[in-house]
Motif scaffolding. Structure first.
Motif, PDB file in Angstrom:
ATOM      1  N   ALA A 193     -11.375 -12.257  29.204  1.00  0.00           N
ATOM      2  CA  ALA A 193     -12.377 -12.750  30.051  1.00  0.00           C
ATOM      3  C   ALA A 193     -12.696 -14.284  29.784  1.00  0.00           C
ATOM      4  CB  ALA A 193     -13.747 -11.966  29.211  1.00  0.00           C
ATOM      5  N   HIS A 194     -12.214 -14.740  28.620  1.00  0.00           N
ATOM      6  CA  HIS A 194     -12.514 -16.142  28.387  1.00  0.00           C
ATOM      7  C   HIS A 194     -11.252 -17.180  28.274  1.00  0.00           C
ATOM      8  CE1 HIS A 194     -15.903 -13.736  26.268  1.00  0.00           C
ATOM      9  NE2 HIS A 194     -16.424 -14.527  27.108  1.00  0.00           N
ATOM     10  N   SER A 195      -9.927 -16.777  28.500  1.00  0.00           N
ATOM     11  CA  SER A 195      -9.044 -17.503  28.249  1.00  0.00           C
ATOM     12  C   SER A 195      -8.635 -18.647  29.408  1.00  0.00           C
ATOM     13  CB  SER A 195      -7.603 -16.717  28.444  1.00  0.00           C
ATOM     14  OG  SER A 195      -6.359 -17.700  28.235  1.00  0.00           O
ATOM     15  N   PRO A 196      -8.856 -19.822  28.843  1.00  0.00           N
ATOM     16  CA  PRO A 196      -8.626 -20.969  29.919  1.00  0.00           C
ATOM     17  C   PRO A 196      -7.595 -20.791  30.800  1.00  0.00           C
ATOM     18  CG  PRO A 196      -9.481 -21.728  27.792  1.00  0.00           C
ATOM     19  CD  PRO A 196      -8.885 -20.496  27.499  1.00  0.00           C
ATOM     20  N   ASP A 197      -6.172 -20.431  30.091  1.00  0.00           N
ATOM     21  CA  ASP A 197      -4.964 -20.394  30.687  1.00  0.00           C
ATOM     22  C   ASP A 197      -4.868 -19.355  31.876  1.00  0.00           C
ATOM     23  OD1 ASP A 197      -3.860 -22.417  29.123  1.00  0.00           O
ATOM     24  OD2 ASP A 197      -3.106 -21.054  27.654  1.00  0.00           O
ATOM     25  N   ALA A 237      -4.433 -19.519  35.981  1.00  0.00           N
ATOM     26  CA  ALA A 237      -3.420 -18.642  36.953  1.00  0.00           C
ATOM     27  C   ALA A 237      -4.236 -17.731  37.993  1.00  0.00           C
ATOM     28  CB  ALA A 237      -2.901 -17.488  35.968  1.00  0.00           C
ATOM     29  N   ALA A 238      -5.580 -17.523  37.560  1.00  0.00           N
ATOM     30  CA  ALA A 238      -6.309 -16.876  38.602  1.00  0.00           C
ATOM     31  C   ALA A 238      -6.520 -17.768  39.851  1.00  0.00           C
ATOM     32  CB  ALA A 238      -7.497 -16.453  38.107  1.00  0.00           C
ATOM     33  N   ALA A 239      -6.827 -18.878  39.335  1.00  0.00           N
ATOM     34  CA  ALA A 239      -7.194 -20.136  40.565  1.00  0.00           C
ATOM     35  C   ALA A 239      -5.854 -20.320  41.328  1.00  0.00           C
ATOM     36  CB  ALA A 239      -7.703 -21.483  39.748  1.00  0.00           C
ATOM     37  N   ARG A 240      -4.608 -20.046  40.613  1.00  0.00           N
ATOM     38  CA  ARG A 240      -3.581 -20.334  41.496  1.00  0.00           C
ATOM     39  C   ARG A 240      -3.516 -19.355  42.588  1.00  0.00           C
ATOM     40  NH1 ARG A 240      -0.084 -22.437  36.300  1.00  0.00           N
ATOM     41  NH2 ARG A 240      -0.455 -24.624  36.448  1.00  0.00           N
ATOM     42  N   VAL A 241      -3.866 -17.931  41.955  1.00  0.00           N
ATOM     43  CA  VAL A 241      -3.768 -16.922  43.075  1.00  0.00           C
ATOM     44  C   VAL A 241      -4.483 -17.092  44.085  1.00  0.00           C
ATOM     45  CG1 VAL A 241      -4.239 -14.377  43.273  1.00  0.00           C
ATOM     46  CG2 VAL A 241      -3.052 -15.213  41.126  1.00  0.00           C
ATOM     47  N   GLU A 242      -5.903 -17.643  43.845  1.00  0.00           N
ATOM     48  CA  GLU A 242      -6.593 -17.977  44.948  1.00  0.00           C
ATOM     49  C   GLU A 242      -6.249 -19.053  45.864  1.00  0.00           C
ATOM     50  OE1 GLU A 242     -10.473 -19.139  43.412  1.00  0.00           O
ATOM     51  OE2 GLU A 242     -10.720 -16.975  42.291  1.00  0.00           O
ATOM     52  N   SER A 266       2.482 -15.652  43.019  1.00  0.00           N
ATOM     53  CA  SER A 266       1.189 -16.008  41.993  1.00  0.00           C
ATOM     54  C   SER A 266       0.724 -14.822  41.597  1.00  0.00           C
ATOM     55  CB  SER A 266       0.319 -16.923  43.039  1.00  0.00           C
ATOM     56  OG  SER A 266       1.002 -18.138  43.282  1.00  0.00           O
ATOM     57  N   SER A 267       0.467 -13.726  42.420  1.00  0.00           N
ATOM     58  CA  SER A 267      -0.460 -12.791  41.810  1.00  0.00           C
ATOM     59  C   SER A 267       0.380 -11.945  40.794  1.00  0.00           C
ATOM     60  CB  SER A 267      -0.532 -11.619  42.925  1.00  0.00           C
ATOM     61  OG  SER A 267      -1.426 -11.872  43.986  1.00  0.00           O
ATOM     62  N   ALA A 268       1.897 -12.033  40.787  1.00  0.00           N
ATOM     63  CA  ALA A 268       2.836 -11.538  39.685  1.00  0.00           C
ATOM     64  C   ALA A 268       2.623 -12.160  38.521  1.00  0.00           C
ATOM     65  CB  ALA A 268       4.090 -11.238  40.288  1.00  0.00           C
ATOM     66  N   ASP A 269       2.592 -13.717  38.760  1.00  0.00           N
ATOM     67  CA  ASP A 269       2.422 -14.594  37.767  1.00  0.00           C
ATOM     68  C   ASP A 269       1.251 -14.343  36.941  1.00  0.00           C
ATOM     69  OD1 ASP A 269       4.796 -16.043  38.173  1.00  0.00           O
ATOM     70  OD2 ASP A 269       3.918 -17.580  39.322  1.00  0.00           O
ATOM     71  N   PHE A 270       0.116 -14.226  37.707  1.00  0.00           N
ATOM     72  CA  PHE A 270      -1.320 -13.855  37.030  1.00  0.00           C
ATOM     73  C   PHE A 270      -1.046 -12.522  36.061  1.00  0.00           C
ATOM     74  CE2 PHE A 270      -5.541 -11.566  37.130  1.00  0.00           C
ATOM     75  CZ  PHE A 270      -6.206 -12.718  36.237  1.00  0.00           C
ATOM     76  N   ARG A 271      -0.432 -11.535  36.554  1.00  0.00           N
ATOM     77  CA  ARG A 271      -0.329 -10.191  35.966  1.00  0.00           C
ATOM     78  C   ARG A 271       0.599 -10.421  34.568  1.00  0.00           C
ATOM     79  NH1 ARG A 271       0.847  -8.038  40.882  1.00  0.00           N
ATOM     80  NH2 ARG A 271       3.095  -8.178  40.453  1.00  0.00           N
ATOM     81  N   ALA A 272       1.771 -11.234  34.726  1.00  0.00           N
ATOM     82  CA  ALA A 272       2.452 -11.692  33.568  1.00  0.00           C
ATOM     83  C   ALA A 272       1.661 -12.587  32.588  1.00  0.00           C
ATOM     84  CB  ALA A 272       3.757 -12.605  34.127  1.00  0.00           C
ATOM     85  N   ALA A 273       0.686 -13.377  33.090  1.00  0.00           N
ATOM     86  CA  ALA A 273       0.015 -14.097  32.113  1.00  0.00           C
ATOM     87  C   ALA A 273      -0.948 -13.223  31.567  1.00  0.00           C
ATOM     88  CB  ALA A 273      -0.967 -15.376  32.980  1.00  0.00           C
ATOM     89  N   GLN A 274      -1.520 -12.276  32.045  1.00  0.00           N
ATOM     90  CA  GLN A 274      -2.228 -11.258  31.333  1.00  0.00           C
ATOM     91  C   GLN A 274      -1.718 -10.448  30.139  1.00  0.00           C
ATOM     92  OE1 GLN A 274      -3.871  -8.855  34.923  1.00  0.00           O
ATOM     93  NE2 GLN A 274      -5.602  -9.558  34.410  1.00  0.00           N
TER      94      GLN A 274
END
Length: 467
Positions: free
Chosen positions: A80-84, A88-93, A159-167
């Motif tokens: 909920a609070h991670s800046p990183d 990654a979420a902003a890159r998906v957008e 980018s969506s896959a990158d976001f899942r990987a970051a999670q």
């Protein structure tokens, strides 16, 4: 406005006829199997892992296998609070917005043109005033715009896959840091016990000196050992506070080392099913991202090649225009409509088009090579984690037996020293050996938990069931 509708209909029909005559559809993107074959054609990927392990499908929800509700809560806070993760979420957008922009180029653009003004007395040139509804559309004859759109979609998927990987990486980082914080908490308790044991030896040396069974040298040595243990305790306490702050940073807390740690490491989970090697390549989000970037590079090559062919743009308009003529003429008000088609044929561009094809082709080769390197590292991650897990399990069994024997030997040596059948040096050595064995056992237990996290991350299974 029947004339406008007729003009637009004719212009659009002309574009559709031209597109049908061209018959140029975009080539299908490489599938994951195609990408693997091209990138790993020289590698014999086995059906099963080299380390014996269950080939059952990988389960989701590995975080719950540690049975630690506090860890689960910490991971939720981190998500909920991670800046990183926010980056990654902003890159998906951003990637999704690029898809919208690419789709917009495939559709007609409609706008309203207007003009109003006045003419000076000396100006004999008439001024046009009015408004016009205008439509423009570039017909995608050769698939250039569709290739652009497909590349944008592939980049969005990456980018969506990158976001899942970051999670998943964030969840794994929190788990690792939490295990380290728990280990250091137990190390603090061991160091406190060691300091208390050293203090007891000081008292025992003093008692032996008082009854004439000991020496001043033994007492001084006991005091020196006690000071060393106190120093070690302070170092371990500092390491523990640093470990707590590392957890707090990950979950978005102020780094005050105020979070309450577990009193003991979580029990080691049962065997983890590992599936098959090729399944891991399709499941891991970083591999999915790499494959989609190969697809995006393929589409960009198609776009570059389609740029060699002519382009066709259609336009149509309808509006009302008034013309204020010179004084001797009457004002003229009338309705006007127009429709046109413009073709652009590239004849000479100074090598720009050819250079762009070479550039995009090189980018595609780089994307395939990146996939190959990432795939080999991914497979190695799993094999290494499986190998380490088997080795650490054997080490834990050996160290547990060694710790029990060392603690028993230390107790017997202290009893012997109490009745004068042993010296202080032997007692100290036995105690140090017992404490070192316990610390080593604790480190191996923590390392096993960390390696299990590494295994789940390497296999690509989701950390939360149903995510």
């Amino acid at each position: 406005m029947p004339f406008l509708r007729t003009s637009l209909s004719r212009a659009i029909s002309l574009g559709l006829v031209a597109a049908l005559l061209a018959g140029c559809a975009t080539l299908p993107e490489p599938t994951p199997a195609d990408t693997r074959a091209e990138a790993l054609g020289h590698v014999q990927v086995p059906q099963t892992w080299a380390v014996p392990v269950s080939a059952a499908p990988v389960d989701a929800g590995w975080l719950a296998t540690f049975g630690d509700p506090q860890l689960d809560a910490l991971v939720r806070e981190a998500l909920a609070h991670s800046p990183d993760l926010a980056i990654a979420a902003a890159r998906v957008e951003q990637a999704a917005a690029q898809v919208d922009l690419a789709n917009a180029q495939l559709k007609p653009a409609i706008g309203l043109l207007g003009r109003a003004g006045s003419r000076s007395v000396a100006d004999l040139v008439s001024t046009l005033n009015g408004a016009m509804l205008r439509l423009t559309w570039e017909v995608d004859l050769w698939g250039r715009l569709r290739y652009q759109r497909n590349a944008a979609i592939a980049q969005r998927d990456a980018s969506s896959a990158d976001f899942r990987a970051a999670q998943q990486s964030l969840a794994a980082s929190v788990a690792r840091a939490w295990f380290v914080a728990t280990e250091t908490a137990q190390q603090v308790r061991i160091a406190q016990r060691m300091e208390a044991d050293a203090q007891r030896l000081v008292g025992l040396s003093r008692d032996r000196l008082r009854v004439g069974a000991g020496t001043e040298i033994e007492l001084m040595s006991a005091r020196t050992n006690h000071a060393s243990y106190r120093d070690a305790l302070q170092q371990v306490e500092l390491a523990h506070r640093s470990a707590l702050r590392a957890v707090e940073i990950l979950v978005g807390h102020y780094p005050a080392a105020a979070i309450a740690p577990r009193t003991a490491l979580a029990p080691f989970p049962g065997p983890a099913p590992a599936g098959m090697p090729l399944d891991a390549l399709d499941r891991r989000p970083d591999m999915v991202a790499a494959q989609r970037r190969v697809a995006a590079a393929f589409d960009l090559v198609g776009e570059a090649k389609a740029s060699f062919w002519p382009s066709l743009s259609l336009s149509a308009g309808h509006g009302r225009v008034s013309r204020d003529a010179i004084e001797i003429q009457k004002s003229l008000d009338r309705t006007t409509s127009s429709a046109s088609a413009t073709a652009t044929v590239p004849l000479y561009t100074g090598g720009r088009l050819t250079g762009n094809v070479r550039l995009r082709t090189a980018e595609q080769r780089a994307a395939v090579a990146n996939y190959a390197g990432l795939a080999l590292r991914a497979l190695n991650d799993v094999e290494t984690a499986l190998d380490a897990e088997a080795s650490l399990a054997a080490r834990e069994a050996l160290l547990r037996a060694a710790a029990e024997d060392s603690r028993r030997a230390a107790a017997l040596t202290e009893d012997a020293y109490r009745i004068g059948k042993s010296d202080l040096r032997e007692v100290t050595d036995r105690q140090l050996s017992a404490d070192a064995a316990e610390v080593a056992l604790l480190a191996v237990r923590r390392e096993r938990l960390v390696r299990r996290v590494d295994l789940h991350l390497a296999l690509g299974g989701d950390f939360i069931a149903g995510s």
